[in-house]
Scaffold this motif. Structure first.
Motif, short mmCIF file in Angstrom:
data_model
loop_
_atom_site.label_atom_id
_atom_site.label_comp_id
_atom_site.label_asym_id
_atom_site.label_seq_id
_atom_site.Cartn_x
_atom_site.Cartn_y
_atom_site.Cartn_z
N VAL A 44 18.58 -10.48 -1.52
CA VAL A 44 17.40 -10.17 -2.35
C VAL A 44 16.09 -10.80 -1.85
CG1 VAL A 44 16.42 -10.35 -4.69
CG2 VAL A 44 18.80 -9.66 -4.39
N PRO A 45 16.05 -12.10 -1.49
CA PRO A 45 14.75 -12.68 -1.10
C PRO A 45 14.07 -11.91 0.02
CG PRO A 45 16.38 -14.41 -1.43
CD PRO A 45 17.13 -13.11 -1.51
N ASP A 46 14.81 -11.50 1.04
CA ASP A 46 14.19 -10.74 2.14
C ASP A 46 13.60 -9.41 1.63
OD1 ASP A 46 13.66 -9.60 4.78
OD2 ASP A 46 15.41 -8.34 4.33
N LEU A 47 14.33 -8.74 0.74
CA LEU A 47 13.83 -7.46 0.21
C LEU A 47 12.54 -7.68 -0.59
CD1 LEU A 47 17.19 -5.83 -0.99
CD2 LEU A 47 15.99 -5.47 1.18
N TYR A 48 12.52 -8.75 -1.40
CA TYR A 48 11.38 -9.00 -2.28
C TYR A 48 10.12 -9.44 -1.51
CZ TYR A 48 13.82 -8.58 -6.82
OH TYR A 48 14.47 -8.12 -7.94
N THR A 49 10.28 -10.00 -0.30
CA THR A 49 9.07 -10.43 0.42
C THR A 49 8.36 -9.25 1.09
OG1 THR A 49 10.36 -10.87 2.39
CG2 THR A 49 9.87 -12.77 0.98
N ARG A 50 9.01 -8.10 1.19
CA ARG A 50 8.41 -6.97 1.92
C ARG A 50 7.21 -6.40 1.17
NH1 ARG A 50 13.80 -3.70 3.98
NH2 ARG A 50 14.90 -5.53 4.73
N ARG A 51 6.16 -6.12 1.92
CA ARG A 51 4.96 -5.52 1.32
C ARG A 51 5.08 -4.01 1.43
NH1 ARG A 51 2.40 -8.94 -1.95
NH2 ARG A 51 3.48 -10.82 -1.37
N GLU A 52 5.86 -3.43 0.56
CA GLU A 52 6.15 -2.00 0.59
C GLU A 52 5.94 -1.43 -0.79
OE1 GLU A 52 7.13 -0.17 3.17
OE2 GLU A 52 7.84 -1.62 4.65
N GLY A 53 5.65 -0.13 -0.85
CA GLY A 53 5.46 0.54 -2.14
C GLY A 53 6.68 0.42 -3.03
N TYR A 54 7.87 0.29 -2.42
CA TYR A 54 9.08 0.23 -3.24
C TYR A 54 9.26 -1.11 -3.95
CZ TYR A 54 11.22 -1.50 1.22
OH TYR A 54 11.51 -2.17 2.39
N ASN A 55 8.41 -2.10 -3.68
CA ASN A 55 8.40 -3.34 -4.46
C ASN A 55 7.26 -3.30 -5.46
OD1 ASN A 55 10.61 -4.84 -3.55
ND2 ASN A 55 9.49 -5.60 -1.76
N VAL A 56 7.60 -3.12 -6.73
CA VAL A 56 6.56 -3.11 -7.78
C VAL A 56 6.49 -4.54 -8.32
CG1 VAL A 56 5.94 -2.21 -10.06
CG2 VAL A 56 7.00 -0.71 -8.36
N ARG A 57 5.28 -5.14 -8.24
CA ARG A 57 5.13 -6.54 -8.66
C ARG A 57 4.67 -6.63 -10.11
NH1 ARG A 57 5.97 -9.41 -3.89
NH2 ARG A 57 6.28 -7.80 -2.31
N GLU A 58 4.93 -7.78 -10.74
CA GLU A 58 4.48 -7.98 -12.12
C GLU A 58 2.96 -7.88 -12.14
OE1 GLU A 58 6.48 -8.04 -14.57
OE2 GLU A 58 8.36 -9.02 -13.99
N LYS A 59 2.44 -7.40 -13.25
CA LYS A 59 1.01 -7.20 -13.39
C LYS A 59 0.24 -8.48 -13.05
CE LYS A 59 -1.89 -4.83 -16.71
NZ LYS A 59 -1.95 -4.26 -18.04
N GLY A 60 -0.64 -8.41 -12.07
CA GLY A 60 -1.48 -9.55 -11.71
C GLY A 60 -0.74 -10.70 -11.04
N LYS A 61 0.52 -10.48 -10.64
CA LYS A 61 1.30 -11.57 -10.05
C LYS A 61 1.96 -11.11 -8.76
CE LYS A 61 2.60 -13.45 -14.56
NZ LYS A 61 3.70 -13.59 -15.49
#
Ligand code: SIN
Ligand code: MN
Length: 303
Positions: A35-52
């Motif tokens: 999971v950590p490697d997937l979450y660090t990717r700057r890709e459209g498929y990672n939706v981040r929490e609002k303002g975070k």
């Protein structure tokens, strides 16, 4: 994995089934460590929490991450849904929800089928969610809340909420939630001896590796995670092949367009080597980002 007659009755009545500790710590570890490697990717498929920066939802990892590609074909997740829907399934949506320590935001009250109908034109509710906890889920880290039996109401009124969180959702208003909870048992509380009396909201909690299967019309939500503990969970949204979506309004990483029936791997697939296709390993194809409001014709079965 075959459901027992009691489980079939329970699913029909409550709209969900809970399987505490169904996957072993060794099995969940193979997923968790990816999971950590997937979450660090700057890709459209990672939706981040609002303002975070914290990831709220990672989409479609089964198309580019080997452990998740195996999970997407796991018989413990696929077979019970196949049994309940009585048909071959395809993957409508695949997500790894973060609900990260201190940062994980709420999921408003909703039915998943409301969004699949309104956005994707999925014809009927013949689709189901199956979730696996990658972290222990307790009362502290934002567990899911279900209104048992609410799936019996079919599709209820919903409003497209584009502002509350970073992810648009068709949400159910408070008056209707009040009525549904009342009907399901009300407030609950405690008896004279201080023992809990269940009410109209339940929150399945359990160790990492627990699985929940729930109906696409079951009304659910979750609170924010103010605890110092992550609550990472994976959701497979499985749809009967004949019930495939009829519109590509959302990018393909959110609502899949490949209606090929899922073929299960053996039960030990998370711990052994099995070849799986990873079609998006080198990036998301440009076509996956194309969207349209046009209705598409149903795919016909080959003669
Ligand atoms: C969802 O309803 O799709 C996600 C809810 C959660 O992860 O808490
Ligand atoms: Mn949902």
């Amino acid at each position: 994995m075959k459901l027992t007659p009691d489980q079939l009755v329970q699913f029909d009545r409550d709209g969900y089934l809970f399987f505490p500790g169904l996957f072993t710590p060794e099995e969940t570890q193979t997923l968790n460590q990816a999971v950590p490697d997937l979450y660090t990717r700057r890709e459209g498929y990672n939706v981040r929490e609002k303002g975070k920066d914290a990831v709220r939802t990672n989409f479609a990892a089964h198309l580019y991450s080997e452990p998740f590609a195996k999970l997407a074909r796991h018989p413990r997740m696929i077979e019970p849904v196949q049994e309940l829907l009585g048909e071959a399934l395809y993957m409508h949506q695949f997500k790894i929800n973060g609900k990260m320590a201190f940062e994980g935001d709420v999921w408003q009250w909703h039915q998943d089928y409301g969004t699949w109908l309104n956005d994707d034109l999925m014809p009927t509710e013949r689709a189901m969610n199956v979730a696996i906890f990658l972290d222990d889920v307790t009362e502290h880290n934002g567990p899911l809340m279900f209104i048992p039996g609410s799936h019996k109401k079919g599709v209820v009124d919903a409003r497209h909420d584009l502002t509350t969180t970073s992810y648009p959702l068709w949400t159910v208003d408070n008056d209707l939630i009040r009525q549904l909870v009342q009907r399901a048992g009300g407030k609950g509380g405690f008896d004279a001896a201080g023992r809990p009396i269940p009410g109209g909201i339940v929150s399945p909690k359990g160790p990492a590796g627990s699985m929940i299967l729930f109906h696409s019309c079951l009304v659910h939500a979750s609170g924010s995670n103010l605890s110092p503990f992550n609550r990472v969970s994976v959701y497979l949204s499985l749809c009967a092949v004949s019930n495939h979506i009829r519109r590509h309004k959302r990018p393909e990483y959110i609502a899949h367009r490949d209606f090929t029936p899922i073929e299960c791997l053996p039960d030990d697939c998370l711990l052994q080597d099995y070849a799986v296709a990873l079609p998006w390993k080198d990036g998301v194809p440009a076509t996956a980002l194309q969207t349209s409001m046009e209705e598409i014709a149903p795919k016909r079965k080959a003669a």
